[in-house]
Write a protein that holds these residues in place. Structure first.
Motif, PDB file in Angstrom:
ATOM      1  N   PRO A  63       7.489  -7.936  13.932  1.00  0.00           N
ATOM      2  CA  PRO A  63       8.285  -7.934  12.726  1.00  0.00           C
ATOM      3  C   PRO A  63       7.389  -9.613  11.593  1.00  0.00           C
ATOM      4  CG  PRO A  63       9.826  -8.676  14.107  1.00  0.00           C
ATOM      5  CD  PRO A  63       8.426  -8.150  14.781  1.00  0.00           C
ATOM      6  N   GLU A  64       7.087 -10.650  12.398  1.00  0.00           N
ATOM      7  CA  GLU A  64       6.708 -11.999  11.491  1.00  0.00           C
ATOM      8  C   GLU A  64       5.771 -11.372  10.401  1.00  0.00           C
ATOM      9  OE1 GLU A  64       6.114 -12.596  15.833  1.00  0.00           O
ATOM     10  OE2 GLU A  64       7.475 -11.428  14.481  1.00  0.00           O
TER      11      GLU A  64
ATOM     12  N   VAL B 151       1.317   4.388   9.122  1.00  0.00           N
ATOM     13  CA  VAL B 151       1.964   3.573   9.119  1.00  0.00           C
ATOM     14  C   VAL B 151       1.882   2.709  11.066  1.00  0.00           C
ATOM     15  CG1 VAL B 151       3.196   5.788  10.488  1.00  0.00           C
ATOM     16  CG2 VAL B 151       4.925   4.012  10.330  1.00  0.00           C
ATOM     17  N   LEU B 152       2.583   2.071  11.325  1.00  0.00           N
ATOM     18  CA  LEU B 152       2.280   0.911  12.023  1.00  0.00           C
ATOM     19  C   LEU B 152       3.765   0.742  13.124  1.00  0.00           C
ATOM     20  CD1 LEU B 152       0.394  -2.326  10.347  1.00  0.00           C
ATOM     21  CD2 LEU B 152      -0.834  -0.305  12.160  1.00  0.00           C
ATOM     22  N   VAL B 153       3.967   1.129  13.825  1.00  0.00           N
ATOM     23  CA  VAL B 153       5.203   0.838  14.549  1.00  0.00           C
ATOM     24  C   VAL B 153       5.640  -1.221  14.304  1.00  0.00           C
ATOM     25  CG1 VAL B 153       6.303   1.239  16.542  1.00  0.00           C
ATOM     26  CG2 VAL B 153       4.824   2.934  16.226  1.00  0.00           C
ATOM     27  N   CYS B 154       6.642  -1.125  13.883  1.00  0.00           N
ATOM     28  CA  CYS B 154       7.535  -2.713  14.451  1.00  0.00           C
ATOM     29  C   CYS B 154       7.756  -2.022  15.682  1.00  0.00           C
ATOM     30  CB  CYS B 154       8.016  -3.119  12.799  1.00  0.00           C
ATOM     31  SG  CYS B 154       8.287  -4.590  13.323  1.00  0.00           S
ATOM     32  N   GLN B 155       7.325  -3.997  16.725  1.00  0.00           N
ATOM     33  CA  GLN B 155       7.449  -4.445  17.865  1.00  0.00           C
ATOM     34  C   GLN B 155       7.654  -5.156  18.265  1.00  0.00           C
ATOM     35  OE1 GLN B 155       5.132  -1.749  20.868  1.00  0.00           O
ATOM     36  NE2 GLN B 155       6.403  -2.920  21.975  1.00  0.00           N
ATOM     37  N   GLN B 156       8.356  -5.790  19.095  1.00  0.00           N
ATOM     38  CA  GLN B 156       8.700  -7.033  19.288  1.00  0.00           C
ATOM     39  C   GLN B 156       9.118  -7.263  21.328  1.00  0.00           C
ATOM     40  OE1 GLN B 156      12.213  -9.943  17.716  1.00  0.00           O
ATOM     41  NE2 GLN B 156      10.637 -10.908  17.330  1.00  0.00           N
ATOM     42  N   GLY B 157       8.050  -7.586  21.403  1.00  0.00           N
ATOM     43  CA  GLY B 157       8.157  -7.195  22.976  1.00  0.00           C
ATOM     44  C   GLY B 157       8.277  -6.253  23.146  1.00  0.00           C
TER      45      GLY B 157
END
Length: 82
Positions: free
Chosen positions: A24-25, A42-48
């Motif tokens: 996300p950053e 499209v890209l999946v936004c993932q954090q961990g």
């Protein structure tokens, strides 16, 4: 797991193969470069392990229209679809 995450996981299972993700950053420009290089929209936004949403070509175009094309300082989290 919420409905959104279940839907994403089901789509990913159906699609198979590698999934393009971004943090996300990350800068929006990086997302655009990744999509162009991989010929995807499209890209999946993932954090961990958490899926936060997706960023699409449409999100980038919409942000460009709303902000007059000045996307250099924006982060993915600011324009992604949650």
């Amino acid at each position: 797991m919420d409905d959104f995450s279940r839907t994403i996981h089901r789509l990913l299972n159906d699609k198979g193969g590698a999934i393009a993700t971004i943090a996300p950053e990350a800068p929006v420009a990086e997302a655009a470069k990744m999509m162009a290089a991989a010929h995807i929209g499209v890209l999946v936004c993932q954090q961990g392990d958490a899926i936060l949403g997706v960023i699409s070509e449409r999100d980038i175009v919409r942000a460009c229209d709303e902000r007059g094309g000045d996307l250099v300082d924006l982060r993915v989290a600011e324009i992604m679809t949650a």
